[in-house]
Design a protein around this motif. Structure first.
Motif, PDB file in Angstrom:
ATOM      1  N   THR A  70       0.846  -1.201   0.000  1.00 43.07           N
ATOM      2  CA  THR A  70       0.000   0.000   0.000  1.00 43.07           C
ATOM      3  C   THR A  70       0.877   1.246   0.000  1.00 43.07           C
ATOM      4  O   THR A  70       2.044   1.193   0.377  1.00 43.07           O
ATOM      5  CB  THR A  70      -0.902   0.064   1.243  1.00 43.07           C
ATOM      6  OG1 THR A  70      -0.083   0.019   2.419  1.00 43.07           O
ATOM      7  CG2 THR A  70      -1.906  -1.075   1.263  1.00 43.07           C
ATOM      8  N   ARG A  71       0.280   2.374  -0.376  1.00 38.86           N
ATOM      9  CA  ARG A  71       1.051   3.633  -0.372  1.00 38.86           C
ATOM     10  C   ARG A  71       1.520   4.002   1.028  1.00 38.86           C
ATOM     11  O   ARG A  71       2.573   4.630   1.192  1.00 38.86           O
ATOM     12  CB  ARG A  71       0.231   4.765  -0.980  1.00 38.86           C
ATOM     13  CG  ARG A  71      -1.104   5.059  -0.341  1.00 38.86           C
ATOM     14  CD  ARG A  71      -1.789   6.239  -1.072  1.00 38.86           C
ATOM     15  NE  ARG A  71      -3.095   6.537  -0.515  1.00 38.86           N
ATOM     16  CZ  ARG A  71      -4.255   6.302  -1.111  1.00 38.86           C
ATOM     17  NH1 ARG A  71      -4.279   5.730  -2.304  1.00 38.86           N
ATOM     18  NH2 ARG A  71      -5.394   6.637  -0.540  1.00 38.86           N
ATOM     19  N   HIS A  72       0.753   3.568   2.054  1.00 38.56           N
ATOM     20  CA  HIS A  72       1.148   3.887   3.435  1.00 38.56           C
ATOM     21  C   HIS A  72       2.450   3.192   3.798  1.00 38.56           C
ATOM     22  O   HIS A  72       3.301   3.760   4.490  1.00 38.56           O
ATOM     23  CB  HIS A  72       0.042   3.468   4.405  1.00 38.56           C
ATOM     24  CG  HIS A  72      -1.259   4.149   4.151  1.00 38.56           C
ATOM     25  ND1 HIS A  72      -1.514   5.432   4.568  1.00 38.56           N
ATOM     26  CD2 HIS A  72      -2.370   3.742   3.502  1.00 38.56           C
ATOM     27  CE1 HIS A  72      -2.740   5.777   4.189  1.00 38.56           C
ATOM     28  NE2 HIS A  72      -3.272   4.772   3.540  1.00 38.56           N
ATOM     29  N   GLU A 104       5.776   5.668  -2.579  1.00 41.89           N
ATOM     30  CA  GLU A 104       4.307   5.702  -2.544  1.00 41.89           C
ATOM     31  C   GLU A 104       3.682   6.003  -3.904  1.00 41.89           C
ATOM     32  O   GLU A 104       2.510   5.702  -4.134  1.00 41.89           O
ATOM     33  CB  GLU A 104       3.800   6.710  -1.497  1.00 41.89           C
ATOM     34  CG  GLU A 104       4.134   8.169  -1.775  1.00 41.89           C
ATOM     35  CD  GLU A 104       5.472   8.606  -1.170  1.00 41.89           C
ATOM     36  OE1 GLU A 104       5.580   9.794  -0.810  1.00 41.89           O
ATOM     37  OE2 GLU A 104       6.397   7.778  -1.070  1.00 41.89           O
ATOM     38  N   THR A 110      -2.038  -1.640   6.547  1.00 38.78           N
ATOM     39  CA  THR A 110      -1.384  -0.388   6.150  1.00 38.78           C
ATOM     40  C   THR A 110      -0.329   0.063   7.151  1.00 38.78           C
ATOM     41  O   THR A 110       0.544   0.858   6.819  1.00 38.78           O
ATOM     42  CB  THR A 110      -2.403   0.746   6.027  1.00 38.78           C
ATOM     43  OG1 THR A 110      -3.030   0.936   7.304  1.00 38.78           O
ATOM     44  CG2 THR A 110      -3.455   0.450   4.965  1.00 38.78           C
ATOM     45  N   ASP A 113     -10.099   6.391   3.264  1.00 40.83           N
ATOM     46  CA  ASP A 113      -8.702   6.397   2.825  1.00 40.83           C
ATOM     47  C   ASP A 113      -8.153   4.967   2.796  1.00 40.83           C
ATOM     48  O   ASP A 113      -7.404   4.590   1.888  1.00 40.83           O
ATOM     49  CB  ASP A 113      -7.858   7.268   3.756  1.00 40.83           C
ATOM     50  CG  ASP A 113      -6.398   7.361   3.325  1.00 40.83           C
ATOM     51  OD1 ASP A 113      -6.130   7.363   2.098  1.00 40.83           O
ATOM     52  OD2 ASP A 113      -5.515   7.427   4.202  1.00 40.83           O
ATOM     53  N   SER A 153      -6.747   3.174  -0.486  1.00 43.08           N
ATOM     54  CA  SER A 153      -5.361   2.688  -0.485  1.00 43.08           C
ATOM     55  C   SER A 153      -5.304   1.211  -0.891  1.00 43.08           C
ATOM     56  O   SER A 153      -4.476   0.809  -1.720  1.00 43.08           O
ATOM     57  CB  SER A 153      -4.782   2.886   0.918  1.00 43.08           C
ATOM     58  OG  SER A 153      -3.545   2.246   1.058  1.00 43.08           O
ATOM     59  N   GLU A 208      -6.143   0.781  -4.649  1.00 38.44           N
ATOM     60  CA  GLU A 208      -5.004   1.146  -5.497  1.00 38.44           C
ATOM     61  C   GLU A 208      -4.026  -0.030  -5.617  1.00 38.44           C
ATOM     62  O   GLU A 208      -3.554  -0.363  -6.710  1.00 38.44           O
ATOM     63  CB  GLU A 208      -4.307   2.361  -4.875  1.00 38.44           C
ATOM     64  CG  GLU A 208      -3.120   2.881  -5.647  1.00 38.44           C
ATOM     65  CD  GLU A 208      -2.432   4.051  -4.941  1.00 38.44           C
ATOM     66  OE1 GLU A 208      -1.804   4.865  -5.645  1.00 38.44           O
ATOM     67  OE2 GLU A 208      -2.503   4.148  -3.694  1.00 38.44           O
TER      68      GLU A 208
END
Length: 336
Positions: free
Chosen positions: A71-73, A81, A115, A129, A133, A136
């Protein structure tokens, strides 16, 4: 139940063997502490491919993509990210290429870990969010050819729901597992017997639910007994650590031998699991022994916790039924 590659293979074989550890095996191949395994999808794809191939050669029916922290986190910790889609797509493509040349049906499960953030009100991350996430990440996994979203090592029921909603939005079937590592519950207080209802109403519902990681192999089998007792008809996943983790100096060592993990697989079958694999510390040698145990399995009576302890070793934690309080702490973890 919706039709997908996983349910079809389950219908055909009855019980499936999932793969072993990603992290501990990659560390053995040279991954440095603090390095993101996902970056190896581009920097060292041949090593990821070899790990998948070794698991397939050991008999795995399901291989998990190298995307646990995708995940971007998570990736922002490595200033990546902005590369969520490409790294997850690549992870799925590498696993897909190995599965497609296996000569038998092998499921590519898109690994989706937590995350590392806390959801409101305990933390700053909104539910929306979290969904965004995970979606994505899953878009990348789907584009690379993953058969199913494999949501794993979760502590929070809300985070499981967010990931399940993301899978539904992306159009992927999904499974999910909790990590019952705090007095028999997850760190956020989820009880094994309650795992079935967490996302039952999200999309078509989960293909399978269960437990992974946690502490020792005996503990996860105790959690398995609670899960299968609560819903004997559910397809339950158990993917336990290789024996018991022990510190030797600064290194973590896992006590499980191939014969012990073979017995763990037999006990998991006795307790009603349909998808059995290994987590931290589980090598291809362990997995080969588990494959042989599953293939040569003769049904036995449902085990008690005492019988599990007798055959596998002591529990490291209380069981969920013994522990009163909830484990309302979170920790950043990575599947071993």
């Amino acid at each position: 139940m919706q039709t997908n590659a996983l349910t079809e293979l389950l219908a055909e074989k009855g019980v499936l063997l999932a793969d072993g550890a990603t992290g501990t095996n990659l560390f053995a191949m040279g991954l440095e502490a603090g390095e993101a395994p996902e970056m190896w999808n581009e920097a060292a794809p041949e090593k990821i491919e070899k790990l998948h191939q070794d698991f397939v050669d050991a008999g795995a029916d399901i291989i998990l993509t190298n995307s646990f922290g995708g995940t971007r986190h998570r990736l922002k910790l490595h200033k990546a990210e902005g590369r969520v889609h490409e790294l997850n797509k690549r992870a799925a493509e590498i696993a897909r290429s190995v599965a497609d040349k296996a000569g038998r049906k092998v499921i590519v499960a898109g690994s989706v870990g937590p995350t590392g953030e806390l959801l409101i009100p305990l933390g700053a991350m909104s539910y929306e969010d979290a969904v965004s996430s995970f979606a994505e990440q899953m878009e990348g996994l789907k584009a690379g050819g993953a058969d199913i979203a494999w949501i794993e090592t979760m502590s929070s029921a809300d985070e499981i729901r967010a990931a399940a909603e993301a899978a539904t939005n992306v159009g992927m079937p999904y499974t999910y597992t909790g990590s019952f590592d705090t007095a028999g519950k997850t760190m956020m207080g989820l009880d094994p017997k309650d795992i079935h209802g967490v996302a039952r109403d999200v999309g078509a519902g989960p293909v399978a639910v269960g437990a992974n990681c946690g502490v020792g192999a005996s503990d996860i089998l105790s959690s398995l007994l609670d899960m299968t007792a609560a819903n004997p008809d559910a397809i339950v996943i158990v993917k336990g650590n290789c024996g018991i983790p022990e510190f030797r100096g600064s290194e973590i060592y896992y006590s499980g031998t191939p014969p012990l993990m073979a017995e763990y697989a037999r006990l998991a079958l006795d307790a009603g699991a349909r998808i059995i694999g290994g987590c931290c510390g589980t090598s291809c040698e362990h997995l080969s022994a588990m494959r042989a145990a599953i293939d040569g399995y003769t049904p036995r009576p449902r085990p008690t916790v005492e019988e599990i302890v007798d055959k596998i070793g002591p529990l490291r934690n209380k069981t969920a039924s013994e522990s009163g309080g909830d484990g309302s702490r979170e920790r950043r973890r990575r599947r071993g």
